[in-house]
Design a protein around this motif. Structure first.
Motif, mmCIF file in Angstrom:
data_model
loop_
_atom_site.group_PDB
_atom_site.id
_atom_site.type_symbol
_atom_site.label_atom_id
_atom_site.label_comp_id
_atom_site.label_asym_id
_atom_site.label_seq_id
_atom_site.Cartn_x
_atom_site.Cartn_y
_atom_site.Cartn_z
ATOM 1 N N VAL A 188 -2.800 24.217 -6.832
ATOM 2 C CA VAL A 188 -3.521 24.079 -5.564
ATOM 3 C C VAL A 188 -2.631 24.512 -4.396
ATOM 4 O O VAL A 188 -3.078 25.207 -3.471
ATOM 5 C CB VAL A 188 -4.008 22.631 -5.382
ATOM 6 C CG1 VAL A 188 -4.540 22.417 -3.959
ATOM 7 C CG2 VAL A 188 -5.099 22.296 -6.388
ATOM 8 N N SER A 189 -1.352 24.120 -4.432
ATOM 9 C CA SER A 189 -0.418 24.532 -3.382
ATOM 10 C C SER A 189 -0.259 26.049 -3.369
ATOM 11 O O SER A 189 -0.224 26.680 -2.300
ATOM 12 C CB SER A 189 0.946 23.865 -3.598
ATOM 13 O OG SER A 189 0.829 22.456 -3.551
ATOM 14 N N ILE A 199 -3.291 27.685 -1.762
ATOM 15 C CA ILE A 199 -3.260 27.620 -0.299
ATOM 16 C C ILE A 199 -2.316 28.688 0.247
ATOM 17 O O ILE A 199 -2.639 29.393 1.225
ATOM 18 C CB ILE A 199 -2.825 26.213 0.168
ATOM 19 C CG1 ILE A 199 -3.890 25.178 -0.220
ATOM 20 C CG2 ILE A 199 -2.582 26.190 1.679
ATOM 21 C CD1 ILE A 199 -3.468 23.744 0.008
ATOM 22 N N ALA A 200 -1.149 28.841 -0.379
ATOM 23 C CA ALA A 200 -0.196 29.849 0.087
ATOM 24 C C ALA A 200 -0.752 31.264 -0.098
ATOM 25 O O ALA A 200 -0.591 32.125 0.775
ATOM 26 C CB ALA A 200 1.133 29.685 -0.656
ATOM 27 N N ALA A 210 -3.893 32.067 -0.060
ATOM 28 C CA ALA A 210 -4.952 32.230 0.941
ATOM 29 C C ALA A 210 -4.359 32.550 2.306
ATOM 30 O O ALA A 210 -4.886 33.398 3.047
ATOM 31 C CB ALA A 210 -5.799 30.958 1.008
ATOM 32 N N LEU A 211 -3.246 31.890 2.666
ATOM 33 C CA LEU A 211 -2.584 32.185 3.935
ATOM 34 C C LEU A 211 -2.052 33.620 3.942
ATOM 35 O O LEU A 211 -2.143 34.322 4.957
ATOM 36 C CB LEU A 211 -1.446 31.189 4.172
ATOM 37 C CG LEU A 211 -1.867 29.748 4.460
ATOM 38 C CD1 LEU A 211 -0.643 28.843 4.515
ATOM 39 C CD2 LEU A 211 -2.653 29.659 5.758
ATOM 40 N N ALA A 245 3.898 31.644 -2.505
ATOM 41 C CA ALA A 245 2.761 31.488 -3.420
ATOM 42 C C ALA A 245 3.137 31.896 -4.842
ATOM 43 O O ALA A 245 2.807 31.202 -5.813
ATOM 44 C CB ALA A 245 1.579 32.318 -2.924
ATOM 45 N N ALA A 254 -5.046 33.664 -5.117
ATOM 46 C CA ALA A 254 -5.783 32.492 -4.641
ATOM 47 C C ALA A 254 -6.941 32.154 -5.566
ATOM 48 O O ALA A 254 -7.231 30.973 -5.828
ATOM 49 C CB ALA A 254 -6.295 32.737 -3.225
ATOM 50 N N VAL A 262 -7.029 28.838 -8.156
ATOM 51 C CA VAL A 262 -8.061 27.821 -7.934
ATOM 52 C C VAL A 262 -8.932 27.665 -9.181
ATOM 53 O O VAL A 262 -9.352 26.549 -9.527
ATOM 54 C CB VAL A 262 -8.923 28.150 -6.694
ATOM 55 C CG1 VAL A 262 -9.879 29.304 -6.946
ATOM 56 C CG2 VAL A 262 -9.697 26.920 -6.230
#
Length: 316
Positions: free
Chosen positions: A25-26, A29-30, A32-33, A85, A144, A148
């Motif tokens: 999950v972390s 998020i990375a 996605a950023l 990521a 991402a 996920v």
């Protein structure tokens, strides 16, 4: 194989799965950023930007090397989003691997003797396929979505499929587990990467310049299927050989056998359509997603909704 269970290792395996979910999950998020603000976003915006033409019809001269409009330049913190990521993905991958190893050592057998273990191994294979393909191809933009999917798969396994570590039925105490099931897991991981790419291909809008292009998505899906299809073929053949050894026949119209063959036909149809009819784009993606749906039903749905000789998969 011993019927004793090492409770400490079994508990450690369960804890490692939770750590894996948090790491995936972390990483998501990375990723996605990075996709929204980092170098991946800038590279994608450049690729999507039309090239201006001069009065004479030629392309306008390029600006200074590395020149990026101010509104497209990534923030200083976003430059590190992609490498972070990838690092988190490898940490999650290592935790996922450790969870499988400790589960196997806890029960002294291969750690894919039930649906919970198989789904955990399948998520590991999907992330493995993405990470190792990333070493060869520039596909970080998929990170991402793959992470996920893996996190959701592990969450589903923990919530609905988890069973305590223990021995398996005698039919699974065979070296064929390491051959047949391992091949199916590896192929499934590659097909998941292709499936994620296909879903993104269909939902992507032309205005979504920060998402990977349809051409890149189609290329990744095709490469994953080209690698995964012969491995799945081997898994089906190995399953038939194991069936002959265990039950005295190569084929018995068991639901798992039928859907494994349907999945093989569907992916063969995709490859055949691309190679002979020249199918590309949306039509090809729809065919491979039909094959992906067959795969998911074969791997999970058959064990949950149908019976048969493979019903020993211990779905709670």
């Amino acid at each position: 194989m011993s019927a004793e269970v090492d409770a400490g290792l079994a508990t450690l395996s369960d804890q490692l799965i939770l750590a894996t979910v948090l790491l995936y999950v972390s990483a998501m998020i990375a990723y996605a950023l990075d996709l929204a603000f980092g170098r991946t976003a800038v590279a994608q915006a450049r690729a999507e930007r039309p090239v201006p033409a001069t009065v004479g019809g030629g392309a306008a001269p390029a600006g200074p090397a590395g020149d990026v409009p101010a509104e497209k330049a990534p923030p200083a913190w976003a430059v590190w989003a992609g490498p972070v990521a990838v690092g988190l993905s490898w940490l999650g991958w290592a935790a996922n691997l450790a969870s499988l190893l400790t589960r196997g050592l806890a029960v002294d057998r291969w750690p894919w003797g039930n649906m919970y273990e198989f789904v955990v191994a399948m998520c590991f294979a999907a992330v493995s396929a993405f990470l190792f393909m990333q070493l060869r191809y520039p596909i970080r933009f998929l990170g991402a979505f793959v992470t996920v999917a893996a996190a959701l798969g592990l969450g589903f396994a923990v919530r609905y499929l988890h069973v305590q570590a223990g021995p398996v039925v005698p039919a699974l105490n065979s070296y064929w587990v390491a051959i047949h099931v391992s091949a199916a897991i590896v192929a499934s991981g590659l097909f998941i990467v292709a499936g994620v790419s296909g879903i993104l291909y269909l939902v992507r809008k032309d205005t979504a310049v920060r998402l990977p292009s349809r051409q890149d998505l189609e290329r990744v899906a095709h490469r994953a299927i080209v690698i995964g299809f012969p491995i799945w073929t081997f898994a089906v053949i190995a399953g038939a050989l194991w069936a002959d050894k265990a039950w005295g026949r190569y084929w018995g119209w068991d639901p798992k056998e039928i859907w494994a063959f349907i999945t093989w036909i569907a992916y063969a149809a995709y490859l055949h359509a691309r190679a002979t009819a020249g199918w590309k784009g949306k039509a090809a993606m729809i065919v491979q997603l039909v094959a992906f749906a067959c795969l998911l039903f074969n791997l999970v749905g058959v064990n949950i909704f149908l019976g048969g000789l493979h019903s020993y998969a211990e779905v709670p």
